[in-house]
Design a protein around this motif. Sequence first.
Motif, PDB file in Angstrom:
ATOM      1  N   ARG A  19       0.837  -1.199   0.000  1.00 15.92           N
ATOM      2  CA  ARG A  19       0.000   0.000   0.000  1.00 15.92           C
ATOM      3  C   ARG A  19       0.868   1.244   0.000  1.00 15.92           C
ATOM      4  O   ARG A  19       1.981   1.228   0.521  1.00 15.92           O
ATOM      5  CB  ARG A  19      -0.898   0.038   1.232  1.00 15.92           C
ATOM      6  CG  ARG A  19      -2.016  -0.966   1.191  1.00 15.92           C
ATOM      7  CD  ARG A  19      -2.825  -0.899   2.486  1.00 15.92           C
ATOM      8  NE  ARG A  19      -3.892  -1.860   2.444  1.00 15.92           N
ATOM      9  CZ  ARG A  19      -5.139  -1.573   2.074  1.00 15.92           C
ATOM     10  NH1 ARG A  19      -5.458  -0.338   1.743  1.00 15.92           N
ATOM     11  NH2 ARG A  19      -6.061  -2.505   2.046  1.00 15.92           N
ATOM     12  N   ALA A  21       0.654   5.621   0.674  1.00 13.02           N
ATOM     13  CA  ALA A  21      -0.128   6.698   1.273  1.00 13.02           C
ATOM     14  C   ALA A  21      -0.543   7.693   0.202  1.00 13.02           C
ATOM     15  O   ALA A  21       0.232   8.010  -0.694  1.00 13.02           O
ATOM     16  CB  ALA A  21       0.693   7.402   2.352  1.00 13.02           C
ATOM     17  N   SER A  30      -4.932   5.264   1.987  1.00 12.41           N
ATOM     18  CA  SER A  30      -3.931   4.437   1.323  1.00 12.41           C
ATOM     19  C   SER A  30      -4.591   3.715   0.158  1.00 12.41           C
ATOM     20  O   SER A  30      -5.805   3.550   0.116  1.00 12.41           O
ATOM     21  CB  SER A  30      -3.314   3.428   2.296  1.00 12.41           C
ATOM     22  OG  SER A  30      -4.272   2.491   2.721  1.00 12.41           O
ATOM     23  N   ARG A  57      -5.191   6.484   9.830  1.00  9.80           N
ATOM     24  CA  ARG A  57      -4.512   7.547   9.066  1.00  9.80           C
ATOM     25  C   ARG A  57      -3.104   7.782   9.609  1.00  9.80           C
ATOM     26  O   ARG A  57      -2.180   8.058   8.841  1.00  9.80           O
ATOM     27  CB  ARG A  57      -5.325   8.837   9.088  1.00  9.80           C
ATOM     28  CG  ARG A  57      -6.488   8.818   8.119  1.00  9.80           C
ATOM     29  CD  ARG A  57      -7.108  10.185   7.929  1.00  9.80           C
ATOM     30  NE  ARG A  57      -7.536  10.813   9.171  1.00  9.80           N
ATOM     31  CZ  ARG A  57      -8.755  10.693   9.693  1.00  9.80           C
ATOM     32  NH1 ARG A  57      -9.667   9.971   9.076  1.00  9.80           N
ATOM     33  NH2 ARG A  57      -9.060  11.283  10.827  1.00  9.80           N
ATOM     34  N   GLU A  60      -1.053   5.084   8.121  1.00  7.92           N
ATOM     35  CA  GLU A  60      -0.882   5.342   6.693  1.00  7.92           C
ATOM     36  C   GLU A  60       0.134   6.447   6.433  1.00  7.92           C
ATOM     37  O   GLU A  60       0.823   6.425   5.409  1.00  7.92           O
ATOM     38  CB  GLU A  60      -2.232   5.693   6.064  1.00  7.92           C
ATOM     39  CG  GLU A  60      -3.166   4.506   6.016  1.00  7.92           C
ATOM     40  CD  GLU A  60      -4.600   4.866   5.687  1.00  7.92           C
ATOM     41  OE1 GLU A  60      -5.346   3.961   5.270  1.00  7.92           O
ATOM     42  OE2 GLU A  60      -4.998   6.043   5.854  1.00  7.92           O
TER      43      GLU A  60
END
Length: 76
Positions: A19, A21, A30, A57, A60
């Motif tokens: 993943r 950001a 993400s 968050r 991320e």
Amino acid sequence: MENGSKNLADEYRRLGGRRVAVIDDNLGSSRDWDGDPPDAAKFWKERIASLSDRERRDVESFLPSLDDESDEPAAR
């Protein structure tokens, strides 16, 4: 100083998590375009996806950024 969010992001990346950001107008999220290996996907589901929006968050924010071409999955 220990940072739980950074530790979660580091472990996810250690497991092969892909993943990245995405920060847009100070809102973080993400994206998972390439899919994660099974261990990383399981870790994300069990340890990160279940966090509150704010906590997720925070995690991320420690992932490679979409704007950082050196960490984009396609750059590897």
